[in-house]
Write an enzyme that holds these catalytic residues in place. Sequence first.
Site, PDB file in Angstrom:
ATOM      1  N   THR A 192      31.998  39.503  17.374  1.00  0.00           N
ATOM      2  CA  THR A 192      32.766  38.359  16.884  1.00  0.00           C
ATOM      3  C   THR A 192      34.024  38.907  16.221  1.00  0.00           C
ATOM      4  OG1 THR A 192      30.806  36.982  16.521  1.00  0.00           O
ATOM      5  CG2 THR A 192      32.780  36.393  15.301  1.00  0.00           C
ATOM      6  N   LEU A 211      30.552  39.709  10.028  1.00  0.00           N
ATOM      7  CA  LEU A 211      30.734  39.113  11.350  1.00  0.00           C
ATOM      8  C   LEU A 211      29.933  39.972  12.319  1.00  0.00           C
ATOM      9  CD1 LEU A 211      34.600  38.408  11.468  1.00  0.00           C
ATOM     10  CD2 LEU A 211      32.768  36.761  11.051  1.00  0.00           C
ATOM     11  N   ASP A 212      29.348  39.334  13.336  1.00  0.00           N
ATOM     12  CA  ASP A 212      28.625  40.096  14.339  1.00  0.00           C
ATOM     13  C   ASP A 212      29.556  41.106  15.001  1.00  0.00           C
ATOM     14  OD1 ASP A 212      26.412  38.533  13.802  1.00  0.00           O
ATOM     15  OD2 ASP A 212      26.832  37.114  15.420  1.00  0.00           O
ATOM     16  N   LYS A 213      28.979  42.138  15.566  1.00  0.00           N
ATOM     17  CA  LYS A 213      29.750  43.218  16.182  1.00  0.00           C
ATOM     18  C   LYS A 213      30.842  42.697  17.112  1.00  0.00           C
ATOM     19  CE  LYS A 213      29.238  47.088  19.421  1.00  0.00           C
ATOM     20  NZ  LYS A 213      28.284  47.874  20.254  1.00  0.00           N
ATOM     21  N   ARG A 244      26.248  30.697  16.822  1.00  0.00           N
ATOM     22  CA  ARG A 244      25.695  31.002  18.143  1.00  0.00           C
ATOM     23  C   ARG A 244      24.366  30.277  18.360  1.00  0.00           C
ATOM     24  NH1 ARG A 244      25.733  37.410  18.018  1.00  0.00           N
ATOM     25  NH2 ARG A 244      25.051  37.180  20.197  1.00  0.00           N
TER      26      ARG A 244
END
Length: 323
Positions: free
Chosen positions: A142, A138-140, A237
């Site tokens: 998210t 997961l992105d930082k 996104r």
Amino acid sequence: MQESISLTGNIPEQDAGKRLDQSLASLFPDYSRSRIKEWILEGGVTIDGTVVDKPRDKVLGGEQVTIEAQIEVQGQHQPEAIALDIVYEDDDILVINKPAGLVVHPGAGNQSGTLLNALLNHCPEIESVPRAGIIHRLDKDTTGLMVVAKTIPAQTHLVAQLQAREISREYEALVNGIIVAGGTVDEPIGRHDTKRTSMAVRAMGKPAVTHYRVMEKFRAHTHLRLKLETGRTHQIRVHMAHLQHPIVGDPLYGGRPKPPKDASETFRQGLREFKRQALHAAQLELAHPVSGEWMSWQAPLPQDMVAMLELMQQDKRDNPEDW
């Protein structure tokens, strides 16, 4: 840091005519076919005492096989006592609810303080599993659910599920603009032409499919439930930005805050101060890599998204003439 392994066995008679890498992947199911292919190419596999280096070679059945190989372990990364929100854990897997701000894997500028460092501290034996068992990222900024494999066999099976699109991942997001109905975005994603850290819809990119449905509409925003069919970098996104409905607060793809006409100063301020993408991995479903049991977990929205949702709902109540 590398660890040596040694495997021996006999190729089943019924495998006669199969590719070598295919047969060995069946014979040693704890290791993926791609990993076995690498070992063959590196000269780590012998058949009846002779080194073989062609994964496509056909087997006869009955041959004796020996594999001498190296596996990367996480020795260069240090365990760190970072708190984890553990949703589920057994001997094979770990499911966590990742908070905003936690980087998943060490990289440039983030050599410590990551989820990987926390995993090495929580279960030191995971050091022998490549990437400390991290299956997907997961992105930082998210939030939400992630599964981690605690053993190599569990990792091999989970990666296979992920590649076969058998792991179900659902998200919630707050996006700019009003989306009237649900739909699907089927657009390939690749690296942006000029922005090194960004992705974009590109004709020559990798296939990417995102399904979405409307949970609630507001005066200038929409609460969505989304399901990934693929798992490209920044997929949700990028796809939402492609639809001209970027995620609220997204620093890369979102643009400026877009409050509705005559919005309260409280709402405007809340939008200005929301500095991360309003995206949360809300549900995760998969077949347990050892038992095969179908398992499902849910994680409630984090407090900052709850607060933003309440501001949108209040704005909607304060302006009933717009509905």
